[in-house]
Structure formats: C-alpha cells, structure tokens
Design a protein around this motif. Structure first.
Motif, PDB file in Angstrom:
ATOM      1  N   LYS A  91       0.833  -1.186  -0.043  1.00 19.07           N
ATOM      2  CA  LYS A  91      -0.028  -0.057   0.022  1.00 19.07           C
ATOM      3  C   LYS A  91       0.721   1.123   0.137  1.00 19.07           C
ATOM      4  CE  LYS A  91      -3.686  -0.032   2.515  1.00 19.07           C
ATOM      5  NZ  LYS A  91      -4.546   0.092   3.702  1.00 19.07           N
ATOM      6  N   PRO A  92       0.715   2.107  -0.893  1.00 22.22           N
ATOM      7  CA  PRO A  92       1.761   3.385  -0.988  1.00 22.22           C
ATOM      8  C   PRO A  92       1.492   4.241   0.316  1.00 22.22           C
ATOM      9  CG  PRO A  92       0.322   3.125  -3.040  1.00 22.22           C
ATOM     10  CD  PRO A  92      -0.137   1.945  -2.214  1.00 22.22           C
ATOM     11  N   LYS A  93       2.482   4.705   0.780  1.00 26.49           N
ATOM     12  CA  LYS A  93       2.443   5.650   1.921  1.00 26.49           C
ATOM     13  C   LYS A  93       3.384   6.878   1.629  1.00 26.49           C
ATOM     14  CE  LYS A  93       2.747   3.990   6.053  1.00 26.49           C
ATOM     15  NZ  LYS A  93       3.359   3.070   7.363  1.00 26.49           N
ATOM     16  N   TYR A  94       2.704   8.111   2.044  1.00 28.83           N
ATOM     17  CA  TYR A  94       3.269   9.495   1.742  1.00 28.83           C
ATOM     18  C   TYR A  94       3.428   9.953   3.032  1.00 28.83           C
ATOM     19  CZ  TYR A  94       1.654   8.497  -2.978  1.00 28.83           C
ATOM     20  OH  TYR A  94       1.771   8.054  -4.167  1.00 28.83           O
ATOM     21  N   LEU A  95       4.531  10.670   3.404  1.00 31.55           N
ATOM     22  CA  LEU A  95       4.595  11.423   4.198  1.00 31.55           C
ATOM     23  C   LEU A  95       4.056  12.997   4.234  1.00 31.55           C
ATOM     24  CD1 LEU A  95       8.308  10.651   5.808  1.00 31.55           C
ATOM     25  CD2 LEU A  95       5.984   9.776   6.771  1.00 31.55           C
ATOM     26  N   LEU A  96       3.174  13.581   4.762  1.00 34.81           N
ATOM     27  CA  LEU A  96       2.572  14.854   4.585  1.00 34.81           C
ATOM     28  C   LEU A  96       3.600  15.926   4.519  1.00 34.81           C
ATOM     29  CD1 LEU A  96      -0.063  16.473   3.848  1.00 34.81           C
ATOM     30  CD2 LEU A  96      -0.335  16.841   6.365  1.00 34.81           C
ATOM     31  N   LYS A  97       4.736  15.792   5.455  1.00 35.67           N
ATOM     32  CA  LYS A  97       5.740  16.834   5.406  1.00 35.67           C
ATOM     33  C   LYS A  97       6.562  16.949   4.103  1.00 35.67           C
ATOM     34  CE  LYS A  97       9.150  14.061   8.036  1.00 35.67           C
ATOM     35  NZ  LYS A  97       9.901  13.777   9.207  1.00 35.67           N
TER      36      LYS A  97
END
Length: 451
Positions: A91-97
C-alpha cells in the motif's frame, strides 16, 4: 444545515451546477445520505477500504486515492508519480511533510480537509487546536485560533481546492465569532468585513501569519489589508526583517517613509545612523559573537537598552546567548519596555523558551508587569498555547513540551510573589517538579532537545 457542519453544497452556486430545469437535481436528503456514506470511509473502521496512507504527525491516515484525485488536482498529479511502496506491491505511503514543504499542516486540519474532500462539508473548528489555554479569552483572535485558520487556508491552497480557500476565508472567521451563517448568505453579504474585524482584532505580531498565508495563496485583498495594518503598527524594522518576505518588507518600509514625509531631513539622517549602529549590535547577537557585541558597545553611544537588544535576543537568538548577556551584566534592563510596551519577559513568553524565561526571572524580571493592553507574561503565554499542547500528557522518556513548561514556570513565579493571592499548592509542586526535570536535562547535556 447539520449541527457541527456547514455545507458548501448549500450555496446557490453549487445548487445551480447540480440542477437544471430539464433535470432536477438530487434532493437534500439524497445528498445528505451520500455525504454520510462517504464519511464512513474516513471515520468508521468497518469501512476501511483505503488504498494508500498519508502519515500526519506520526499518525497513519488511510485515504482513497480515487476520491482525492477526483477532488484535488494536487493529489491527482501526486498519485500519478511512482511510489517506492507501489513497486513492492505494498500500500503506497506518503509523508505529509514531504508533500507540503513550505509550512506544516497538523493532523486535525488535515482531517477537516479530508472530510471536505469526501463529503463537501466543513467541520466545526476542533477546540483543542483552535482555542488557547486562557479561560478569559473569547478565542476570536488568540494565536491558536489564527494558526488554525491560517493552516486550513494554506492547506486548501496547496492542495488546489480553490473554492475551499474562499470558504475558509469566510468560514474560519464565522467560527471565531461564533456565527452560524449559511455560505450563500455570506456570499451575498461579502466576507471582507468579517476579515476586516479579524485582522484588526489581532495583535500586530499575530497579523503576520495571516499576511504570510495571504502572500503565499495570492489572496490580494487580504494581503493588502494585512500590509496596511502592519505598516501602521509600531512593530520595529528588525522584527519585520526577520518575519516578512523581501517584497512585502520593501512595500511596508516605503509606506512608512511616505507617512514621514513631513519630518525634517536632519532627523531622518540621525535615525538612519542610529539604525545602522543598532543593526550591527543585533547582528553580533544573532551571530553569537559576544566579543564583537562588547566592542560595538564600547565604540558607540548606542546601548543595549537603546537598541532593545535584549528584546531581540529573547525573540530570535540562541538561549545560551541571552543568558550569557544577562550574566555579563552589560547594562541591559530586563524590565525595559520597548516601543510596543513589551518588556523582555513578555517577548520571551511569546517565544515560549523555558531557559530564557528562567534566566530573566533569575535576573529580576517582573512577572507582574503588564503590556499596554493589560497582559502579563503568563497571560501572553496562555493565549499562545493550544489546549492540545497544554493537556498533552507527558510520556516517559520524552522531554516535557515547552508550552506547558513555560506556563508552569510563570505560574510558579506568580505564586511566590507576595503581591499575588494564594493559588493551588498542587500547581506549585508540579511547577517545581518540571523545573527539576529541566535542570536534570541540562546537567545531562540533553537540554539541546528543547532548543
């Protein structure tokens, strides 16, 4: 209008888009049911069918890319890019920062934004991040209320949700003034007068974050109002140079110069020479160069008090430099008021740096002194602190948050002052424990984590 929400779908503009004489649009009930169903995808664990995660302040938030991509061009472009987790069939994961690099966006604001993208509704401002600790505050212009509105407007602009930028400008102000008006009524009345009240009510220092988000989001009308307010304020040039973009700073200086056209040229030249000397003193402080500072003071007739240098150091310099200047005894008055009526402790309270506050108190800074509008360092600190930060329980092995520590240190000093009535002894015990913990971190060399 549902309790706790204000629906953008209620506006006449949206209604016109959703319906036509030939094809009547869906009923309000149907739209409400659709919003409720989509809301389950966000907040009901039983309906967690998210296909990606965005990490916000260490919290994994599951989202559906199809919804975000359809509602926001920013996310549409971002999700088209390859993600390293996608290559691993995870599952793709992104850091908002990493997605938002100019300014931070908190968890609560992000969830309000997601709720709008999924349902078209704007949730009420979460009190834990839009209210301060001061019980006497109306929360209509304290810093947490301002920061929440600014953060939501910045997020709306960054994620390219243009209609929400306009709604946030209106809606955040309505929340702050406890108004519950439909968006279409606001559109008819015009939101500028609400923003005028908001900008005019905030302190000049607290107008600056509004100015910055207006500058970034290219909200020209709001930007112009903020620039006018700051230009007419008594904020000094050194503060403005630290806080503002160059082109805004130039505009403000130009406006101030025009307002002084009737002043004699000789007076202007004297001010210019004095400003240059003050600027050198402040630069020496900012460079942590105490030797140069001492030399400049010896060669010039400008003193630390003339330059309000201790105020500047308490606001912007390394805490060690502030305490070193205090220890050297260079003639700086810790209770001196600057042009705004702030003493050094007031400035330190705005910065919320425990070691600076403690150093000033040790050198005789008065915890009872008030600003022109009647605020002590303690009330300033309370009005800058979010409920969430103050009530955040301390975790074992982690440094106590500076917001709570500063308030407790100042409360402790107020309790010890014989001119103040008795307060809870439990608060005094807690403050002493926090101070002992602070000293323990300093002795272990771990205090740098607070800086």
């Amino acid at each position: 209008m549902e309790s706790g929400h204000e629906s953008f779908a209620a506006s006449s503009n949206v209604s016109n888009e959703c319906s036509s004489p030939q094809e009547p649009g869906p009923s309000v009930d149907h739209l409400s049911n659709l919003c409720g169903s989509l809301e389950k995808l966000l907040f009901n664990p039983e309906y967690n069918y998210s296909d990606t995660e965005i990490v916000v302040e260490g919290i994994d938030v599951g989202v559906n890319r199809c919804i975000l991509a359809a509602r926001s061009q920013f996310f549409h472009e971002k999700f088209k890019e390859q993600n390293e987790n996608s290559l691993k069939n995870e599952k793709p994961k992104y850091l908002l920062k990493d997605l938002v690099r100019v300014a931070s966006i908190g968890y609560e604001v992000f969830m309000v934004l997601l709720n709008y993208l999924y349902t078209g509704k704007i949730k009420s401002s979460p009190s834990e991040v839009s209210s301060c600790v001061d019980n006497a505050c109306a929360h209509d212009a304290c810093r947490p209320a301002i920061n929440y509105a600014v953060e939501l407007m910045y997020a709306s602009s960054t994620f390219q949700i243009k209609e929400l930028v306009m709604v946030v400008e209106m809606n955040s102000v309505c929340h702050m003034y406890s108004l519950r008006l439909e968006i279409n009524i606001l559109l008819e009345l015009g939101y500028q007068r609400y923003l005028d009240k908001f900008v005019d009510k905030a302190t000049p220092e607290d107008v600056i974050p509004i100015l910055l988000v207006a500058f970034h989001c290219k909200s020209n009308q709001l930007l112009e109002h903020c620039i006018q307010r700051v230009a007419q304020s008594d904020l000094d040039n050194a503060t403005l140079e630290k806080e503002l973009p160059h082109e805004v700073l130039t505009d403000i200086k130009s406006r101030r110069l025009k307002s002084r056209q009737g002043t004699e040229q000789e007076s202007l030249e004297e001010d210019s020479l004095s400003e240059k000397r003050i600027r050198r003193i402040l630069k020496a402080l900012e460079s942590d160069d105490i030797e140069l500072l001492t030399l400049l003071l010896e060669e010039s007739n400008v003193t630390l008090n003339d330059a309000c240098a201790l105020h500047y150091a308490a606001a912007y310099c390394n805490s060690k430099v502030v305490n070193e200047v205090l220890e050297l005894g260079l003639g700086a008055d810790v209770n001196l008021q600057n042009s705004r009526g702030y003493n050094v402790l007031h400035v330190a309270a705005r910065r919320k740096e425990p070691s600076i506050i403690m150093g000033l108190l040790a050198k005789g800074a008065s915890v009872l002194d008030t600003t022109r509008d009647g605020h002590t360092a303690l009330s300033i600190c309370r009005r800058l602190t979010r409920l969430k930060d103050y009530n955040d329980p301390p975790e074992q092995g982690k440094v106590t948050n500076k917001d709570r520590l500063c308030i407790d240190v100042l409360e402790r000093e107020m309790i010890r002052n014989p001119m103040i009535g008795s307060m809870s002894s439990s608060s005094l015990v807690l403050a002493d424990e926090l101070l002992m913990r602070l000293l323990l971190f300093e002795n272990r060399g771990n205090y740098v984590k607070l800086c």
